[in-house]
Design a protein around this motif. Sequence first.
Motif, PDB file in Angstrom:
ATOM      1  N   UNK A   4     -18.102   0.954   3.722  1.00 35.90           N
ATOM      2  CA  UNK A   4     -16.488   0.752   4.282  1.00 35.90           C
ATOM      3  C   UNK A   4     -16.419  -0.775   4.552  1.00 35.90           C
ATOM      4  N   UNK A   5     -17.286  -1.712   4.563  1.00 37.93           N
ATOM      5  CA  UNK A   5     -17.109  -2.853   5.233  1.00 37.93           C
ATOM      6  C   UNK A   5     -16.270  -3.658   4.289  1.00 37.93           C
ATOM      7  N   UNK A   6     -15.210  -3.920   5.078  1.00 41.45           N
ATOM      8  CA  UNK A   6     -13.999  -4.531   4.318  1.00 41.45           C
ATOM      9  C   UNK A   6     -14.566  -6.203   4.128  1.00 41.45           C
ATOM     10  N   UNK A   7     -14.461  -6.586   2.943  1.00 45.66           N
ATOM     11  CA  UNK A   7     -14.811  -7.957   2.317  1.00 45.66           C
ATOM     12  C   UNK A   7     -13.902  -8.829   2.283  1.00 45.66           C
ATOM     13  N   UNK A   8     -12.564  -8.645   1.860  1.00 45.63           N
ATOM     14  CA  UNK A   8     -11.379  -9.391   1.753  1.00 45.63           C
ATOM     15  C   UNK A   8     -10.313  -8.673   2.015  1.00 45.63           C
ATOM     16  N   UNK A   9      -9.465  -9.323   2.762  1.00 39.24           N
ATOM     17  CA  UNK A   9      -8.126  -8.515   3.411  1.00 39.24           C
ATOM     18  C   UNK A   9      -7.135  -9.415   3.284  1.00 39.24           C
ATOM     19  N   UNK A  10      -5.889  -8.945   2.587  1.00 38.59           N
ATOM     20  CA  UNK A  10      -4.881  -9.844   2.376  1.00 38.59           C
ATOM     21  C   UNK A  10      -3.680  -8.924   3.252  1.00 38.59           C
ATOM     22  N   UNK A  11      -3.185  -9.702   3.977  1.00 38.84           N
ATOM     23  CA  UNK A  11      -2.205  -8.917   4.605  1.00 38.84           C
ATOM     24  C   UNK A  11      -0.656  -9.603   4.551  1.00 38.84           C
ATOM     25  N   UNK A  12       0.408  -8.929   4.331  1.00 36.90           N
ATOM     26  CA  UNK A  12       1.801  -9.386   4.476  1.00 36.90           C
ATOM     27  C   UNK A  12       1.912 -10.656   3.592  1.00 36.90           C
ATOM     28  N   UNK A  13       1.434 -10.367   2.077  1.00 35.83           N
ATOM     29  CA  UNK A  13       1.722 -11.703   1.263  1.00 35.83           C
ATOM     30  C   UNK A  13       2.981 -11.721   0.807  1.00 35.83           C
ATOM     31  N   UNK A  14       3.539 -12.918   0.652  1.00 38.14           N
ATOM     32  CA  UNK A  14       4.785 -13.020   0.124  1.00 38.14           C
ATOM     33  C   UNK A  14       4.717 -14.301  -0.807  1.00 38.14           C
ATOM     34  N   UNK A  15       5.129 -14.182  -1.906  1.00 43.19           N
ATOM     35  CA  UNK A  15       5.338 -15.474  -2.646  1.00 43.19           C
ATOM     36  C   UNK A  15       6.590 -15.466  -3.517  1.00 43.19           C
ATOM     37  N   UNK A  16       7.395 -16.639  -3.365  1.00 44.78           N
ATOM     38  CA  UNK A  16       8.635 -16.687  -4.310  1.00 44.78           C
ATOM     39  C   UNK A  16       8.530 -17.580  -5.223  1.00 44.78           C
ATOM     40  N   UNK A  17       9.029 -17.465  -6.449  1.00 44.44           N
ATOM     41  CA  UNK A  17       9.182 -18.330  -7.512  1.00 44.44           C
ATOM     42  C   UNK A  17      10.702 -18.506  -7.647  1.00 44.44           C
ATOM     43  N   UNK A  18      11.133 -19.851  -8.023  1.00 46.36           N
ATOM     44  CA  UNK A  18      12.442 -20.006  -8.201  1.00 46.36           C
ATOM     45  C   UNK A  18      13.258 -18.863  -9.000  1.00 46.36           C
ATOM     46  N   UNK A  19      13.978 -18.066  -7.974  1.00 49.45           N
ATOM     47  CA  UNK A  19      15.049 -17.032  -8.589  1.00 49.45           C
ATOM     48  C   UNK A  19      14.119 -15.924  -8.662  1.00 49.45           C
ATOM     49  N   UNK A  20      12.902 -15.493  -8.352  1.00 47.20           N
ATOM     50  CA  UNK A  20      12.238 -14.359  -8.165  1.00 47.20           C
ATOM     51  C   UNK A  20      11.202 -14.048  -6.969  1.00 47.20           C
ATOM     52  N   UNK A  21      11.317 -13.180  -6.655  1.00 44.90           N
ATOM     53  CA  UNK A  21      10.248 -12.831  -5.305  1.00 44.90           C
ATOM     54  C   UNK A  21       9.018 -12.284  -6.153  1.00 44.90           C
ATOM     55  N   UNK A  22       7.924 -12.869  -6.399  1.00 42.11           N
ATOM     56  CA  UNK A  22       6.954 -12.353  -7.119  1.00 42.11           C
ATOM     57  C   UNK A  22       6.077 -11.347  -6.362  1.00 42.11           C
TER      58      UNK A  22
END
Lengths: 510, 344
Positions: A4-22
Amino acid sequence: MVNDRVLLQMSNISKMFPGVKALSNVDFDLRAGEIHALMGENGAGKSTLIKVITGVDKPELGEITLEGNIIHPASPRDAQKLGISTVFQEVNLCPNLSVAENISIGHETIRYGFINSSDAKAKAKQLLKQLDVDIDVTRTLADYSVSIQQMVAIARALNIDKTKVLILDEPTSSLDAYEVRKLFDVMLKLKKNGIGIIFITHFIDQVYEVADRITVLRQGKLIGTYETNTLPRLKLVYSMIGKELENLDSLSKMKGELTKRTEVEPFMQVKALGSKGSIQPFDLEINKGEVLGFGGLLGSGRSEAAHLIFGVDIPDSGTLTVNKKEYRHLSPLKSILNGIGLCPEDRKTEGIISDLTVRENIVIALQVGQGWFQYIPMKKQYEIADKFIQSLNINTPSPDQLIKNLSGGNQQKVILARWLATHVKFLILDEPTRGIDIGTKAEIQKMVISLAEEGKAIVFISSELDEVVRCSNRMMIMRDHQKVAELEGDKVNLEEVMQIIAGRSELEKA
Amino acid sequence: MKKLNSIIQKLGSNRLAWSMFALAAILLFNLIVYPEFFKITILDGHLYGSLVDIFRNGAPLMVLAIGMTLVVATGGVDLSVGPVIAVTGAVATSLIGLEYGSTNTPLFLAVALALGVAALCGFWNGILVSRIGIQPIVATLILYVAGRGVAQMITNGKIMRIFYEPYFVFGSGYFLSLPVSLYIVLLVYIVAWLFTRRTSFGLYVESIGINSEASRFTGINEKNVKLLAYTLCGLCAGIAGIIISSNVKSADGNNAGLWYELDAILSVALGGTSLSGGRFSFAGSIIGALIIQSLTTTIYSTGVPPQVIMLVKALVVFLVSLLQSENFRKMIGSLLNSRKGAIQ
């Protein structure tokens, strides 16, 4: 096995492209020694998430930690140094370098200030052997098929000793069943060594075969992360597309009605068409209002047959008869003038013209058919583009969007629109559903059948046999670069087709 | 800061805007250090002044840049345009002859034949590239080497002077107070624009430049499109050759059009057409040519010592290229961003 060892953790990731919230506020975690499937339709944000991890795109918000330390990968190379290596969806290798060079590039062993090429060769050979690929590593990559190139790309990713996270983006889409098996063996081995694998695929069966957990994204949002064995398949599909799949049922009904038609009107007759070294001479009749499937394993000659018919490759024997005229061979232009279209297998290199707009990509074949000086007026171009954007449900902000900014499924629809705009009477579809999400897949399959209903002749080529079988009235089966059988009516069923592909030809039976 | 950043980003998406900005900056520089620069006087009903000079002296380069744009957009390059300029001048001159005030060949015919030879040169390049499959740099290098030789053979290795006045109109004539060469540029631009944007030729050229394999699958005849692009480029070089030899009233096999190929390629690049092919803009290339020409004029008029001229030119071109580079703008953008972070 899975700790259960967490290797990679991504939290609360937001990414905008022009006109779209990807991506909006996506959480994701990967444990050491697990295979974690990332699922979702085209445009769900899978690729964007990968690009964020690998440093291709920078997120506006959110945090990534690797083994507890916050990381900010700035480029794929940077990510690689941190131990994150990736096999991207489209093969990203140098076709004019040798296989060994492709695998070792960037991690060459240096001896006395020179690249140690014999070492690189041995290393490449050994890495490929793990994948059960035995090829001459000194030959240039371009000499090999797409599937071998894919394996080379994977071998390249494995060539990094300190890899902690391995990302595989649609690694199986151009592999056959045996090669997929090999890849899975390697994945399981890596998993045992404690490497975390992110596995992106559209094949649900494959996910259930190897993945420990599944994360589903939809329209840039996290739908959920599930243990594979607690998530029923139907629920997975449901959560990916957010609606029930009633499409597929109506498909078989539609096909049933198509098959009922008795009178067939030929569109094209192919006699002894062949090309040395690529495909043995074959006869074929192509009828209006019929879906003719090409079945066979990868590399059996399906695409080569299509290329010979359409005239991008020139046959060295045989004739084609179309519109009462006999040709030694066609060319793309002659094909267009005869109402024939081809949606090619390799969308990126043979299909889309990336820096042209959606509108230009749609009208280009029509324009070519009309000649140099009959320029289609701008207003008409927009009318045509708008019509197909609407009728094929192409998801683009405007007809002036560059096609490279569209998702794979939408690009495929644009290519389809390109040929429909020329008023094709005969359309060859080579792997039209490869790398496309299930929703769009069903849409395209449905379109294939309704085109045949309108009286168009269709050739349908796909590596997914059940898809070909489901859509075709008639099938040509190929094995080892030759036509081995033609099936019709009830004989077009999965079992029959599989048996023939596996080696029982019609001739042997008789 | 954020506003500035977003303006930079927005401007950045339009490469044409950057070239115009660069051109304006060069002109502004002149206005400050040399107010006379913008003075236009009327003498004998003709306009005179540095601005007029820029257009007049830049005319051959502008025409050349239009032709080069087409070739570059197919993903190729034409190194032979300089020598083709020399060949065209030599052919026209030898047809006209050396007698004072008369011509051996009717002027119209002499010019048409010279342009025909230039187009043939382009056609030859096109055949080598499209039919024989030689890489553009190598293919056009052949004519680059051969062209000057041919020009010198025609002129017998000497500078041939022309004494037939009507021929001078292309390079140094005036019409409605403006140099005739300007009207030639305008005409070439309009014809080129109509020919590419009102037929499907322009779309084919871009399509091939972006993805020649996919273009083949849509039935575009790549060979003929390339052949035509190189032929037209040769023709444009011919027009430039006529303007140049008409302006200097002679044909010089050795020096006519020297280094013009490099300036033409630079004009195209400054104008925002990618040298790897694809999308192209004639207007951009013309602005690119104007940047180079106004730079030359500026350097001369501000009295920069001749030994550093090349360096100054290179420096300005370098700056313009920086402005156009997406990577550079990103660097600036993130620099601005990090400063913003520091302020907060």
